[in-house]
Each structure stands twice: as C-alpha cells, then as structure tokens.
Design an enzyme around this catalytic site. Structure first.
Site, short mmCIF file in Angstrom:
data_model
loop_
_atom_site.label_atom_id
_atom_site.label_comp_id
_atom_site.label_asym_id
_atom_site.label_seq_id
_atom_site.Cartn_x
_atom_site.Cartn_y
_atom_site.Cartn_z
N ARG A 91 0.82 -1.21 0.00
CA ARG A 91 0.00 0.00 0.00
C ARG A 91 0.86 1.26 0.00
NH1 ARG A 91 -3.96 -0.56 4.98
NH2 ARG A 91 -1.95 -1.06 5.94
N LYS A 136 4.25 -16.35 9.20
CA LYS A 136 3.60 -16.80 10.42
C LYS A 136 3.02 -15.59 11.16
CE LYS A 136 6.30 -15.03 13.58
NZ LYS A 136 5.87 -14.25 14.73
#
Length: 302
Positions: free
Chosen positions: A27, A81
C-alpha cells in the site's frame, strides 16, 4: 513490503535459484530493484506481469482475503507466520488451495533454526520428564510502531510466542495441550503483553511457557527439555543447542538459515504439487486464549 520482507524474504529469494522475484505489492513504498510495483494484488492480477507464486507478509488480520484472491488466480501461496487470525480461515484457505490445485505453505521460520532438527533427533528416543519455555523480548525493539500487534487477531506477545510453540511442536515427541493460562492485557490494549501457560502432553508431562514483551536488557528465547537421559537446551531462538551443559551446535547469525530454508521448502512443495499447512502452533495459541484468565495490567505506551 514491511521490515521482515526487506530483512529476510528478499535476501532469501535472491539466494534461491528456483525462485525469481517478479514484482512487489504494498500500500506504500516503492519498487524493489526497478521491478514492477503495485498497490494491491488486484492491480498485480490485472497487469501483464507473469506470476506463479506469492509470499504474503501482511499482518494476520488482513491476510485471508488476499490469500483467497491469490489462490483464485491459480498462484501458489507462501504465508508468513502466523498463517491467519483464526483457525477456520486457514482451514478455508487449505480447502480452496486443494480445489484449485495450488500449493499453500503455512511457514514457521523458527522451525528452520540450526538447532531444531538435531534437537528433534536427540529427543526422539528419550522420555521427556519436563519442559520449560522462556520467550522474553522487548516489543519496542522488535515491533516498533506496529499497532496491529495489539489489536484483536494481532496475538500480542503470542506473535513471538508462537515461534517458540512452532519449535516445541516440532521437537517434542508427544502432542501437548493447554491446561491453564493467564494472560496479562494492558488496560489500553486488546492483546496480551505477557502470558504464562501450563501445558501437558499425552503422557502427562508438564510443559510450561513464560512469555513477556516487557523484557529489557538481554533477550531470552530458550527451550529447556529435561529427559531420562540428560537435559537439552535450545537457546537464542533455536540457533544454539546445548546438551548437559555442553554446546553441541551454535550459530550466531540473526535468523541464520531460517528464511532460505523456508523458500527451499516452498519450492519443494510446489514441485511436488503439495501443500504444507501445519496449524498445531496456532491451535495451541487459540486454546490459550480459550482457557486463559485475563488479568488487566498497566497501560502500554510506546
């Protein structure tokens, strides 16, 4: 394209002959080495850039929708993770990947620390009598300005704590489960800053974990396992293995070998047409929240 992507993923990709970086998505930020850059995966899919696989390094709260879109494009998906904010969304991704015929990789980088597999082999034919996990680090050092980690689904201290559990579920010979948990939650946050969890394995052996995000000075990432034939200590996040006080293996490099190992595994499962989605560390964290007594502690202000 946050800190972990720049620090670990890009070097690991550059060092793997099976994988070529085609583009980056964020972004904010800019292109890496002049490669195509997109603000979101939808822009990437609409472009003329050929993509076979993606590595998702977003916070877990937003990963499901992105991963599902990527699977729908027929792209293999590598997930940082923890693989998701909930167990159900990871199960949904696993089913979607199977239906689409693409590989899904729920990565656990700490399992690829140098001492983990030797520790697993040493424990395999021994009887564990007790285990203690101490994972204490300074959140201001390792997660500066990362407000997402304090939000629901951000895991709080279990974000590093799940690394310890990913090692423990790999090296301990028997499955284990949560008996009791106490979670310290700052009065101005939604996720715990410290936790103490008591586990027990299927043979009745006690396994305890102490997590704290407030550690100053020396950091502690240690797993001690006592057995009928000596004591094993994995320290420094799994990079140093000591047996009965004698160092058996050591590497001082930060996350040495972990991310290259992850990308080697990702290439392996893609070639084999398989997925690798072990949710056992995430399941233990979810159970700690289910069983945990929440204790309100002083506010955390960065």
């Amino acid at each position: 394209m946050g800190k972990i992507a720049h620090d670990q993923h890009l070097p690991a990709i550059a060092g793997n002959a099976d994988i070529e970086l085609a583009a980056t998505v964020s972004r904010s930020g800019e292109s890496v080495n002049g490669l195509p850059f997109f603000r979101n995966v939808e822009e990437l899919a609409a472009s003329d850039v050929t993509v076979d696989a993606v590595a998702l390094c977003t916070p877990p709260q937003v990963r499901h929708a992105i991963a599902m879109f990527c699977i729908e494009q027929g792209w293999h998906v590598f997930m940082e993770k923890p693989p998701g904010a909930t167990l159900a969304e990871v199960a949904a991704l696993d089913e979607a990947a199977k239906a689409k015929g693409v590989s899904l990789f729920a990565s656990w980088h700490s399992r690829y620390a140098d001492g983990v597999e030797p520790a697993r082999a040493w424990l395999a034919d021994r009887t564990v009598t007790a285990a203690t996990i101490t994972w204490r680090e300074d959140v201001r050092v390792w997660h500066p300005g990362q407000d997402w980690i304090w939000e629901p689904g951000g895991f709080g201290v279990f974000d590093p704590g799940i690394n310890a559990l990913s090692i423990a579920t790999r090296i301990l010979p028997k499955p284990f489960f949560v008996e009791t948990a106490e979670l310290d939650v700052p009065s101005n946050r939604a996720a715990p800053i410290a936790a103490r969890v008591a586990f027990r394995d299927t043979a009745g052996t006690a396994i305890d974990i102490d997590l704290d995000f407030r550690q100053e000075g020396p950091q502690h990432w240690d797993i001690e396992v006592r057995t009928d034939a000596g004591t094993l200590l994995l320290s420094k996040g799994g990079s140093v293995l000591t047996i009965d006080g004698k160092e058996a293996l050591s590497h001082d490099g930060d996350l040495h070998g972990e991310y290259p190992g992850l990308y080697a595994r990702f290439a392996e499962i893609v070639r084999a047409g398989e997925s690798d989605v072990d949710v056992s560390p995430l399941r233990l964290v979810a159970d700690a929240f289910l069983r945990g007594r929440h204790v309100t502690v002083e506010p955390f202000v960065e």
